[in-house]
Design an enzyme around this catalytic site. Structure first.
Site, PDB file in Angstrom:
ATOM      1  NE  ARG A  94       2.423  10.947   6.163  1.00 35.17           N
ATOM      2  CZ  ARG A  94       3.105   9.855   5.210  1.00 35.17           C
ATOM      3  NH1 ARG A  94       2.081   8.824   5.345  1.00 35.17           N
ATOM      4  NH2 ARG A  94       4.379   9.749   4.694  1.00 35.17           N
TER       5      ARG A  94
ATOM      6  CD  GLU B 208       0.434  -6.810   3.175  1.00 38.27           C
ATOM      7  OE1 GLU B 208       1.255  -7.538   4.066  1.00 38.27           O
ATOM      8  OE2 GLU B 208       0.561  -5.358   3.244  1.00 38.27           O
TER       9      GLU B 208
ATOM     10  CG  ASP C  78      -0.165  -0.147   2.586  1.00 37.63           C
ATOM     11  OD1 ASP C  78       1.029   0.137   2.633  1.00 37.63           O
ATOM     12  OD2 ASP C  78      -0.783  -0.638   3.424  1.00 37.63           O
TER      13      ASP C  78
ATOM     14  CG  HIS D  33       7.001   3.919  12.319  1.00 37.02           C
ATOM     15  ND1 HIS D  33       7.015   2.543  12.667  1.00 37.02           N
ATOM     16  CD2 HIS D  33       6.659   3.969  11.110  1.00 37.02           C
ATOM     17  CE1 HIS D  33       6.999   1.707  11.588  1.00 37.02           C
ATOM     18  NE2 HIS D  33       6.664   2.583  10.591  1.00 37.02           N
TER      19      HIS D  33
ATOM     20  CG  HIS E  97      10.725   5.483  11.662  1.00 31.53           C
ATOM     21  ND1 HIS E  97      10.857   6.609  10.718  1.00 31.53           N
ATOM     22  CD2 HIS E  97      10.227   4.480  10.699  1.00 31.53           C
ATOM     23  CE1 HIS E  97      10.744   6.250   9.569  1.00 31.53           C
ATOM     24  NE2 HIS E  97      10.335   4.992   9.337  1.00 31.53           N
TER      25      HIS E  97
ATOM     26  CD  GLU F 157       0.455   4.261   4.746  1.00 33.12           C
ATOM     27  OE1 GLU F 157       1.640   4.479   4.836  1.00 33.12           O
ATOM     28  OE2 GLU F 157      -0.565   4.995   5.105  1.00 33.12           O
TER      29      GLU F 157
END
Length: 375
Positions: free
Chosen positions: A211, A118, A96, A209, A242, A132
């Protein structure tokens, strides 16, 4: 001979496409070309090195503080040139990411069929995870072959009018990857991990981590973890942080200096998989870890408001703890004090397949190409 172009751009993509690349490379009846956009630079290089993969094309698009607009245009420009040169029979994309969406779109523009590895994951909220959720929905419209990890993913695709004959339920290729990376006698590359007392301490692998968690949600996660660390002296959190400055600028002020919270830089895939294997439990906002941890027999608390992987929640290997401090503390405390809760989650059935997804994808692609010649 049919020509397959496999493309990926981020660390999670690379981990899950590596076993696919290795499986396709073993088959002399297909020519396999590998391309990385390097949407993530250093982390993707780590993965390629671990699996012994040298991409035929490295688009090297990453730059500091890159925007979605930059990534989109850079991938489209450079990947289109690769397609023009190689003229593959089929392109395989994963997941994604921007790499997945833009490479699928570039292939569509050149009338090259796309296989989506996936496929079918959904939260049904276009802005979470962002971008995503929209990326994978758009790829479903562009792809010809859809490799869904679970039956639930297949149902999502059918609901969006994807033809049933084009959907293949394979399990998740991330489970295939564990066969390469997990080793009983493993020695960690990151030296600090070799000093962990796995016998006398309960190690919790922690990652956060995403967004959508930046800002207050991540601050809540930090506050919850600090309180749990103070409450349980036999618990040690290990947090590979991250590299995103927006993550680090929240994490380090909140957690640095606490004895039983170990902050370290991003670790390799092999270190991460073996750390999870040796850990007591996992707390994460990562999608991939939600799949890998159940295969390793580890309970997972998901630090997100929703998950596109509801199968693990339904099976009981994963619990959706959200991003509110009190809920996270309550769920972690339950796992740390209630052995029945822990055993129920640790022994639940892994819903993500038996580690043969890559073989199934190769078989489906070869069968498709028998009846579909190059355009």
């Amino acid at each position: 001979m049919s020509k397959i172009l496999i493309v990926y751009g981020t660390r999670p993509d690379a981990v899950k496409m590596a076993p696919v690349v290795l499986e396709f490379k073993k088959d002399s009846s297909v020519e396999t070309i590998v391309c990385t956009t390097a949407q993530h630079r250093e982390t993707i290089d780590m993965v390629n090195n671990i699996f012994g993969i040298t991409p035929d094309y490295d688009l090297n698009i990453m730059k500091q503080r890159q925007t979605l607009e930059y990534v989109t245009s850079a991938i489209m420009d450079k990947f289109s040139a690769v397609l023009e040169k190689e003229k593959p029979d089929l392109v395989l994309v994963h997941g994604d990411t921007a790499t997945c969406l833009i490479c699928a779109l570039a292939s569509f523009y050149k009338k090259i069929p796309v296989g989506h590895v996936e496929a079918g994951l959904r939260t049904h909220d276009n802005y979470s995870p962002f971008p995503e959720e929209m990326n994978r929905k758009l790829v479903a419209s562009l792809a010809t072959l859809h490799f869904a990890p679970t039956e639930s993913n297949r149902k999502n695709l059918l609901h969006e009018n994807v033809p049933d004959k084009n959907i293949f339920v394979t399990g998740n290729t991330g489970i295939d990857a564990l066969d390469t990376t997990v080793n009983t006698n493993y020695v960690f590359e990151r030296s600090i991990l070799n000093k962990l007392d796995f016998n006398n301490k309960r190690i919790i692998t922690l990652t956060a981590h995403r967004r959508e968690n930046l800002g207050e949600p991540l601050e809540n996660i930090c506050a919850a973890v600090v309180e749990i660390a103070e409450k349980f002296n036999d618990v040690v959190f290990v947090y590979p942080v991250h590299p995103n400055p927006a993550v680090r600028n929240t994490i380090y002020p909140a957690m640095e200096g606490i004895n039983n919270i170990i902050l370290t830089d991003f670790i390799s895939v092999s270190d991460n998989h073996n750390l999870m294997k040796k850990s007591y439990m996992i707390m994460t906002d990562s999608g991939g870890l939600q799949e890998e941890a159940p295969a390793l027999g580890k309970p997972v608390l998901v630090l997100r408001k929703e998950t596109e992987r509801p199968e693990a929640v339904e099976m009981g290997t994963v619990k959706l703890s959200g991003v509110e401090k009190d809920k996270i503390i309550a769920d972690a405390t339950d796992l740390l004090t209630n052995q029945e809760t822990y055993e129920r989650m640790a022994t639940a059935v892994n819903p993500y397949g038996d580690g043969t997804a890559s073989k199934q994808i190769l078989s489906a692609v070869k069968e498709y190409l028998k009846t579909h010649s190059r355009l």
